[in-house]
Design an enzyme around this catalytic site. Structure first.
Site, PDB file in Angstrom:
ATOM      1  N   GLY A 123       0.847  -1.201   0.000  1.00 43.14           N
ATOM      2  CA  GLY A 123       0.000   0.000   0.000  1.00 43.14           C
ATOM      3  C   GLY A 123       0.874   1.240   0.000  1.00 43.14           C
ATOM      4  N   CYS A 147       5.099  -6.229   1.917  1.00 44.71           N
ATOM      5  CA  CYS A 147       5.419  -4.800   1.935  1.00 44.71           C
ATOM      6  C   CYS A 147       4.627  -4.081   3.030  1.00 44.71           C
ATOM      7  CB  CYS A 147       5.180  -4.204   0.537  1.00 44.71           C
ATOM      8  SG  CYS A 147       5.988  -2.604   0.327  1.00 44.71           S
ATOM      9  N   TYR A 148       3.646  -3.245   2.690  1.00 43.37           N
ATOM     10  CA  TYR A 148       2.882  -2.557   3.743  1.00 43.37           C
ATOM     11  C   TYR A 148       2.285  -3.580   4.718  1.00 43.37           C
ATOM     12  CZ  TYR A 148      -0.496   0.580   5.982  1.00 43.37           C
ATOM     13  OH  TYR A 148      -1.215   1.311   6.902  1.00 43.37           O
ATOM     14  N   HIS A 200       8.045  -7.947  -3.329  1.00 45.58           N
ATOM     15  CA  HIS A 200       6.752  -8.310  -3.931  1.00 45.58           C
ATOM     16  C   HIS A 200       6.853  -9.651  -4.679  1.00 45.58           C
ATOM     17  CE1 HIS A 200       4.500  -4.609  -3.100  1.00 45.58           C
ATOM     18  NE2 HIS A 200       5.699  -4.048  -3.114  1.00 45.58           N
ATOM     19  N   GLU A 251       4.506 -11.278  -5.912  1.00 47.02           N
ATOM     20  CA  GLU A 251       3.442 -11.373  -6.926  1.00 47.02           C
ATOM     21  C   GLU A 251       3.850 -10.805  -8.280  1.00 47.02           C
ATOM     22  OE1 GLU A 251       3.626  -9.362  -4.405  1.00 47.02           O
ATOM     23  OE2 GLU A 251       2.544  -7.480  -4.665  1.00 47.02           O
ATOM     24  N   ASP A 306     -17.239 -13.284 -22.746  1.00 47.51           N
ATOM     25  CA  ASP A 306     -17.816 -13.326 -21.398  1.00 47.51           C
ATOM     26  C   ASP A 306     -19.293 -13.737 -21.443  1.00 47.51           C
ATOM     27  OD1 ASP A 306     -15.374 -12.237 -20.899  1.00 47.51           O
ATOM     28  OD2 ASP A 306     -16.107 -10.207 -20.573  1.00 47.51           O
ATOM     29  N   LYS A 363     -10.395 -12.813 -16.762  1.00 47.56           N
ATOM     30  CA  LYS A 363     -10.645 -13.154 -18.167  1.00 47.56           C
ATOM     31  C   LYS A 363     -10.044 -14.510 -18.563  1.00 47.56           C
ATOM     32  CE  LYS A 363     -12.230 -11.183 -22.006  1.00 47.56           C
ATOM     33  NZ  LYS A 363     -13.334 -10.225 -22.051  1.00 47.56           N
TER      34      LYS A 363
END
Ligand code: XMP
Length: 507
Positions: A54, A80-81, A166, A168, A224, A363
């Site tokens: 964040g 992190c945050y 991070h 991710e 979709d 997606k």
């Protein structure tokens, strides 16, 4: 069957959605909630929690916070945050970093770290100006960098882990390994999230939600809504009534193609409502992008409600809303960029109840579910197309003539892309018509006409995008063809802007 769930608590980080995606890619279901809604979401006892990064400092009064008592016994990874907040609240010490770390860093891991030792790479991605000076009491410092004394900590017995970097983002080479170790080795998760299990669970959920009612499935021909309609059809058979509104704002030949695809694949009884006159009437004189979107959304709903009345016992409208739209419209911190008509843009006078069976999917997951349901590649791999259609690609007033101009230019561009095999890595490609005029010369005559903008982008999920690098000679040829073949156009531009700061569509 209830599958296991990882709750990602969002403290406003730029990569929070990526955390959810990485967890799901590992085969574990994950949802994200803003930190303000975390206490409520934790009542459901998720199987593990990830605390996101964040932009704020935990030292600032009023910064995002969490009651760690609610996490008692739940395996937790702070990033992190999230890691700094964990330290701050559990008796450690946090301070502004003397040397801010942005970008690639090498971590040194302690050999007895359960989460980090023996990773295939120690190259990680950092982005922080605050750091942990002392970890919470009883935890092991599991990694350091030259300037960061606590780049990670862990308490295996309490299943608490914090990482300053991070995992991710793809720049952290062993990020997937770190997330996998947390999920499987420490949180003890099984990895029970697959498209087959989604289909099975969702069919049951749809059946119990709609009972014996009919459901009007609003299809656009896009991936979709096609997957949504296939799922509904599998769940409730002919009570899933597929309706396609031809609003006159489709690409050239698209309406016919949608009807053909539906009859060829799974739904021969597609109802087609030809409504272009109504939509053009609604759009006459309107130039504001948001006003266009609202009017189109409302007209769609009027078409659906009229048809639902005729059908009788039809109380539901099914839409192909996806998770990124839900996140965007549900986050108190995210600014509204555009009203996507299928989320949050429905008029309050609508009587139909809404069912959105894909609202938890990204997606790529929708595409996987489409394959699971047996939809052919040309449906599953179709380019996304916005609900308001060419109205958001005709800047200024939307008239039948201006739409035709875009249709012709768009056809040429995409035909050339196909012919050259340049459409392979393209997420979306289209032509837009601008609302300005410029001077040109054709033959011996002065022209004063409109420009066409070509846009082709590469993207993973439409959240970010980059202009496709197309060969100059190719663009020149397309420009020549458009100016020669499409009346009212005397200039062609190629849009080089990425998203952000631009968006994929022009409106
Ligand atoms: P932007 O322009 O926001 O678009 O970068 C992101 C993706 O969403 C599509 N899009 C829409 N899809 N209804 C939809 O179903 C809409 O109102 C809408 N507006 C944009 C856009 O084509 C891109 O894929």
């Amino acid at each position: 069957m209830r599958h296991q769930k990882v709750l990602v608590i969002d403290f406003g980080g730029q990569y929070t959605q990526l955390i959810v995606r990485r967890v799901r890619e590992a085969g574990v279901y994950s949802e994200m909630v803003p930190w303000t809604a975390a206490a409520k979401a934790l009542e459901d006892r998720p199987d593990a929690v990830v605390l996101s990064g964040g932009p704020k400092s935990v030292l600032e009064p009023g910064s995002p916070d969490l009651d760690f008592g609610l996490l008692e016994g739940v395996p937790t990874l702070g990033i992190c945050y999230g890691m700094q907040l964990m330290a701050h609240r559990l008796g450690g010490k946090v301070e502004p970093a003397r040397d801010r770390e942005y970008g690639h860093q090498m971590i040194r891991t302690t050999s007895d770290s359960a989460l980090l030792s023996g990773l295939s790479s120690d190259d990680v991605w950092m982005s922080h100006g605050i750091q942990v000076l002392e970890p919470p009491a009883g935890t092991l410092v599991s990694a350091q960098t030259d300037s960061c004394p606590v780049a990670a900590f862990e308490d295996v017995s309490k299943k608490l882990f914090g990482v300053q970097f991070h995992p991710e983002v793809s720049h952290t080479a062993a990020g997937t390994e770190v997330i996998g170790r947390f999920l499987f080795d420490h949180a003890g998760l099984k990895g029970d999230w697959t498209s087959a299990s989604f289909v099975q669970e969702e069919i049951e959920a749809i059946r119990s939600q709609v009972g014996s009612d009919k459901v009007l499935c609003a299809v656009s021909g896009g991936v979709d809504s096609s997957v949504m309609a296939a799922l509904l059809t599998k769940a409730i058979g002919e009570r899933a009534v597929c309706v396609f509104v031809d609003h006159g704002l489709l690409r050239k030949g698209e309406a016919e193609q949608v009807v053909e695809t539906f009859s060829r694949t799974f739904h021969p009884n597609l109802i087609v409502i030809r409504a272009s006159d109504r939509f053009f009437r609604e759009l006459a004189g309107v130039t504001d992008p948001e006003e266009k979107r609202k009017r189109i959304g409302a007209e769609f709903v009027r078409c659906f409600e009229e048809r639902a009345d005729e059908l009788r016992d039809c109380a539901w409208l099914a839409q192909g809303t996806l998770y990124p739209d839900v996140i965007e419209s549900g986050s108190p911190t995210a600014a509204k960029i555009k009203t996507h008509h299928n989320v949050g843009g429905l008029p309050d006078w609508m009587k139909l109840k809404v069912i959105e069976p894909l609202r938890w999917l990204f997606k790529d997951e929708v595409r996987a579910v489409g394959r699971e349901l047996g939809l052919p590649d040309d449906v599953v791999d179709r380019e996304p197309f916005p609900g308001p259609g060419l109205a958001v690609r005709v800047l200024g007033e939307v008239t039948p003539d201006r739409v035709r101009t875009v249709q012709e230019a768009d056809w040429i561009f995409r035909e050339e892309l196909r012919r050259e095999g340049l459409n392979k890595n393209v997420w979306q490609s289209y032509a837009a018509l601008l609302d300005v005029r410029s001077v040109g010369v054709m033959g011996d005559e002065r022209t004063y006409e409109q420009p066409i903008v070509l846009r082709a982008v590469e993207s993973e999920d439409a959240m970010t995008a980059r202009a496709t690098p197309l060969p100059f000679e190719f663009l020149e040829r397309v420009a020549r063809r458009i100016v020669n073949e499409v009346g009212g156009v005397n200039r062609v531009l190629y849009d080089l802007t990425s998203k952000p700061p631009a968006t994929i569509e022009w409106e």
